[in-house]
Design an enzyme around this catalytic site. Sequence first.
Site, PDB file in Angstrom:
ATOM      1  N   ASP A   1      -8.586  21.832  16.996  1.00 44.46           N
ATOM      2  CA  ASP A   1      -7.260  21.542  16.469  1.00 44.46           C
ATOM      3  C   ASP A   1      -6.288  21.278  17.612  1.00 44.46           C
ATOM      4  O   ASP A   1      -6.691  20.806  18.666  1.00 44.46           O
ATOM      5  CB  ASP A   1      -6.788  22.709  15.586  1.00 44.46           C
ATOM      6  CG  ASP A   1      -5.964  22.258  14.392  1.00 44.46           C
ATOM      7  OD1 ASP A   1      -4.807  21.891  14.608  1.00 44.46           O
ATOM      8  OD2 ASP A   1      -6.488  22.261  13.264  1.00 44.46           O
TER       9      ASP A   1
ATOM     10  N   HIS B   1       0.044  23.374  14.238  1.00 45.08           N
ATOM     11  CA  HIS B   1      -1.001  23.217  13.238  1.00 45.08           C
ATOM     12  C   HIS B   1      -2.199  24.133  13.484  1.00 45.08           C
ATOM     13  O   HIS B   1      -2.687  24.827  12.581  1.00 45.08           O
ATOM     14  CB  HIS B   1      -1.429  21.742  13.230  1.00 45.08           C
ATOM     15  CG  HIS B   1      -2.335  21.346  12.126  1.00 45.08           C
ATOM     16  ND1 HIS B   1      -3.702  21.364  12.241  1.00 45.08           N
ATOM     17  CD2 HIS B   1      -2.074  20.887  10.876  1.00 45.08           C
ATOM     18  CE1 HIS B   1      -4.252  20.928  11.112  1.00 45.08           C
ATOM     19  NE2 HIS B   1      -3.280  20.640  10.265  1.00 45.08           N
TER      20      HIS B   1
ATOM     21  N   SER C   1      -5.943  20.470   5.441  1.00 47.54           N
ATOM     22  CA  SER C   1      -5.985  21.210   6.708  1.00 47.54           C
ATOM     23  C   SER C   1      -5.936  22.706   6.481  1.00 47.54           C
ATOM     24  O   SER C   1      -6.447  23.483   7.288  1.00 47.54           O
ATOM     25  CB  SER C   1      -4.800  20.804   7.593  1.00 47.54           C
ATOM     26  OG  SER C   1      -4.982  19.520   8.115  1.00 47.54           O
TER      27      SER C   1
END
Length: 1418
Positions: free
Chosen positions: A131, A359, A549
Amino acid sequence: MFNRFRLVHKQLRLYKNFELLGQKASVGLTLPIVSLSRPYMVYMGTERSVVMITAPATKEFAESSERSNSSKKTTNKEQSDKSAESRMATSGIVESFPTGALVPKAETGVLNFLQKYPEYDGRDVTIAIFDSGVDPRATGLETLCDGKTVKVIERYDCSGCGDVDMKKKVTPDENGNIKGLSGNSLKLSPELMALNTDPEKAVRVGLKSFSDLLPSKVRNNIVAQAKLKHWDKPHKTATANASRKIVEFESQNPGEASKLPWDKKILKENLDFELEMLNSYEKVYGDIKTSYDCILFPTADGWLTIVDTTEQGDLDQALRIGEYSRTHETRNVDDFLSISVNVHDEGNVLEVVGMSSPHGTHVSSIASGNHSSRDVDGVAPNAKIVSMTIGDGRLGSMETGTALVRAMTKVMELCRDGRRIDVINMSYGEHANWSNSGRIGELMNEVVNKYGVVWVASAGNHGPALCTVGTPPDISQPSLIGVGAYVSPQMMEAEYAMREKLPGNVYTWTSRDPCIDGGQGVTVCAPGGAIASVPQFTMSKSQLMNGTSMAAPHVAGAVALLISGLKQQNIEYSPYSIKRAISVTATKLGYVDPFAQGHGLLNVEKAFEHLTEHRQSKDNMLRFSVRVGNNAAKGIHLRQGVQRNFVDYNVFIEPIFYNDKEADPKDKFNFNVRLNLIASQPWVQCGAFLDLSYGTRSIAVRVDPTGLQPGVHSAVIRAFDTDCVQKGSLFEIPITVVQPHVLESDQNTPVFEPASSKGDNSVEFQPNTIQRDFILVPERATWAELRMRVTDPNRGKDIGKFFVHTNQLLPKQSCRKLETMKIVSVGSENESVMAFKVKSGRILELCIAKYWSNYGQSHLKYSLRFRGVEAHNPNAYVMHAGRGIHKLEIEALVAEDVQPQLQLKNAEVVLKPTEAKISPLSATRDVIPDGRQVYQNLLAFNLNVAKAADVSIYAPIFNDLLYEAEFESQMWMLFDANKALVATGDAHSHTSFTKLDKGEYTIRLQVRHEKRDLLEKISEANLVASFKLTNPLTLDFYENYNQCIVGGRKYVSSPLRLSTRVLYIAPITQERLTKANLPAQCAWLSGNLVFPQDEVGRRVAQHPFTYILNPAEKKAHTNGSSKAPATPQAATSVTNPAAGDGISVQNDTPVDSTGSPASPKKGKANADDYAESFRDFQCSQIVKCELEMAEKIYNDVVAAHPKHLQANLLLIQNIESNQLKSQLPLTFVNAQKTSPPEAGESADKQKEDQKKLRSALERIVKLADKVIQETDAEALLSYYGLKNDTRADAAKIKTNMDKQKTTLIEALCKKGIAVAKLAVLDDCIKDSLAEINDLYTEIIKFVDANDSKAIQFALWHAYAHGHYGRMYKYVVKLIEEKRTRDQFVELAAINGALGHEHIRTVINRMMVTAFPSSFRLF
């Protein structure tokens, strides 16, 4: 009144652990306190109950719970509390927050699983997070459940964004002083020097810009904070003072500024420029990037990194940090950014690890967050994390092939070295143009199939249209677990603050199956939203994020639970058994879109039961490869026109063992399974049985869609082991067929309207209702118009929120190539219209969905109208200038008003590589186990930008390819002439434009692969630089060929119906091309051609058009360069460092491109010609020779040609280049202020240097005086005062006068600079002002002070007067021509002289970043 609570069930079975209510809030359902007899809706996953509790019942429930937990009697205080509680319940206030839904776990049975198996909480399991980087300091990510063990055990930046070149080694002096790459002096304390275990006590130095180690939003916050703390107050004060000075001057000198005397005028200019300087730095402050010196040396405990965050060189106060793998240290660079470091290649590369977005931390918190409150724990709170940053900060957090390969390589290494990675979560991805091949996909398969890692990937957020699954999971083999996003009623309440809870469903935008090749990309769905932890730099403890996600890490955490349990029970497993288990046990949601949920909603409990029950199954350690046809598709997908016949397919089935090449041959020999093949639909036929041993078998599958109605139809062939049917299917063959609606378009515009049972022809939509229509786009249609209106009469002004997604699949192109996605608000009062581009002859999916959170029922009436007009002759949209007139044969779908327009907006320049070098990459980071070295081909290109422009750069053969590319990476970096990084791009850079200033640029393109021979094949790959034209070129249309030739009557518009109209386009004239200022060596122009007169159609029905230019007459010197022939040695320019103070010299004789004097035009050379040629040759040698020889040649020239004034200027140039440094005023002054040594050789040497400097300056003054005295300035002024020169030889006279003027200006400037420098040496600048002013006034009679011929002296003149505002303006003018470090040093000194220390600090910071010592690492 009820005396006890009552349950009213809306479905057949109870929630499985409802009996746990009231026992433990962390694992059960906490019932809220509600008002009397008011039903409270409770949703758990797909099961819904109504819990009706009265106030007394609440009290009784609480009392019974109290008795079960304690035998103590209720005190008066407790009774009072309960009375208050009862009163609050009656008022409708709910005291408990549904925290369990913030990070949802009940929906998939995670809570029940952990209640049943508390030890299977992820312990002994490691999850790699591919990520944007994980923050080990984020809440819940510090430690495992024991509160001691570090959770994030490894942290790598695989992108290269954080890499620092540390190859340079320096040895500190006896006091610990070294020079950093920033130019700052750095001091190592004795304590630090004692830690250094390097045999030579050397340290490594590097320089790192920290601007791309964190998201742009956070970077802006950092800049804003720094501006508030260190900039605003002094800058506002300085601005106010500058404004006050201007007002004071204007009050003392009233009237127009243009009428002021020259000395007052320059004083006013100086004040204005001071204010302009302050305002300009205020504007650029946000763009300033900070670079820090990095120092690295070995210690007994590993490598120690020091980052000079003080920017002062005091390393005792700087940031110190050890390698993360050894120390697990993170350190804060400032209030926002924390970093860790790794060291590679024996210290040559320092890897600084930041985060390119929040994220990755959010994803990790969902998968494995460990909090004090179990309600907000991640799914597997005791699992360890390895952070692999694949998002590159240089690309705005976009993943790259380099990062992915390095991350996979590291996973392989850890597995090989016994530090096993059990699960990978990758909530990243793009859409590939094809999935049956590609370097990245092959390596992903290898990680799963050879190393046994379970890889979980988000399916994508690109729905609701079909075939929108991203890559991954859509790669060549279905080896990954793809996850769709689900939202439960509890999530709606706790996360989204919705006023009503709706039934659980998938999110509208979650990507849909099938893959383009027919495979199944979505394995299961899981909760796709959470309010979870985020990095410290966000200044927030947690944030709401949603998407697949967020669904993927939920499944990754669930897989960690399964593996944790399997390991503790010593049950052998593989990625295949895990995937099969979660697939066959998932809860199929009958009312949810089947294309979005895969096999259904994840059910952890059942998956674990399946794995334990079938632990001895012979197929646990193998997978079944399913390949359809010659293209090795993962499924069957029919979506090409109307299906009128059955189709037969050969499907190849092959069992492949885990780590097949190293599997035991006996296992392969003994393997046999007898399968029962079951087709789910009657229109799919295949054999019922298949006996399968180790090897490939093929089966014939017939798909007969002839009886299917228009729409999408799906089926699946499931293979069951006849020995154990209850185990579920071992593999599946997915089949999808699309039958389109066909519209008639003979005389009328084709219109599609959906079938409806309503009287108003509307379609009913509930929240998340999806209506899909498939229409075969009529021939010649180029765009469509969707018209929508809500027909509910009682809605009034209320509107429905609809997600409209249209899609057409094109061969070998991703689903994004021809699609439209838009959220449209539709009401009953006005019709909503949406237009989009279509391609004729291809099936269009029109997908309309009521947004998942949009309340209420809507009745939507919609229709789709096709329109079109296009050119159908071959190569209609490519015009070659060399072929002359271009013809277009235009036809309309039915009838259209045509008004063509062709605009060319971009100029494309092809860049050829100047160098291509293949070399092996890092021996520690870029070697795939075992021993597979990755190489790079590094290609270099030159780009000349003649004037500021917006430029896009891309590599055509690699463009738009990432996961499907043959090569694993294709990244380019653009550097200016000083090696400063300007822009970075990769596979998707063709639509990104960068503002480039005038100048020379270098582009370096890196392509990587483990096979050197493949890299050799792309050594001649070119780049394309696309320049945006300032003014687009518009081409005219003609209806008549002859009129087109002569540029006569133009075609404007006309109706077109059921016929063909021929139009002509003439080539662009050379005059127009010249005026367009195209970049040198422009190969073609690109733009758009539109035909319809209708404004809606003009916006969407645009055809890309290419105009190929004729080849340039002269061969280019460099790629995209418009450089003139090399300047002869006898000439200098303002940008030539050898020119001393930057004044150009004019030669008498023009030179050709080789630098040789031009020959006489006609006849034989006479004696005068010979003498002149010999003189010119001598002059050309004056600047080349040593000073002593130059003086001799000069004397010879002057003796033979006493009136040849250029010889004096050429000797001045020699003196400047040999005896003077090219220094700007304040730099020169500061150099003279350096205190001399008290005694010794160095003192004598300095005195000698001063003597030489003075002698050189005095010599320059004498030589310049000769030129000034011999030039008739009055005659020059008289000539230039002439309005018209009517003499026969006026041109010759003008040439001679121009030469004299240039020579005089240069001599005046050279003298003025020398006089000013002498005044500085004598510390008598004020005494020399009169002479300097006289020279200045003489110069400005001929040119402006900021003219390139005079600007250097104007700078000294401004210094002499203390006009720092004017100095700033002149230095900025020099920077515009060519940026150098000396100019920035001067700017810093100017602000120091003005007392603007805050600006001086910022300029020094800019200087460090703008002038790196080397190109940045990839």
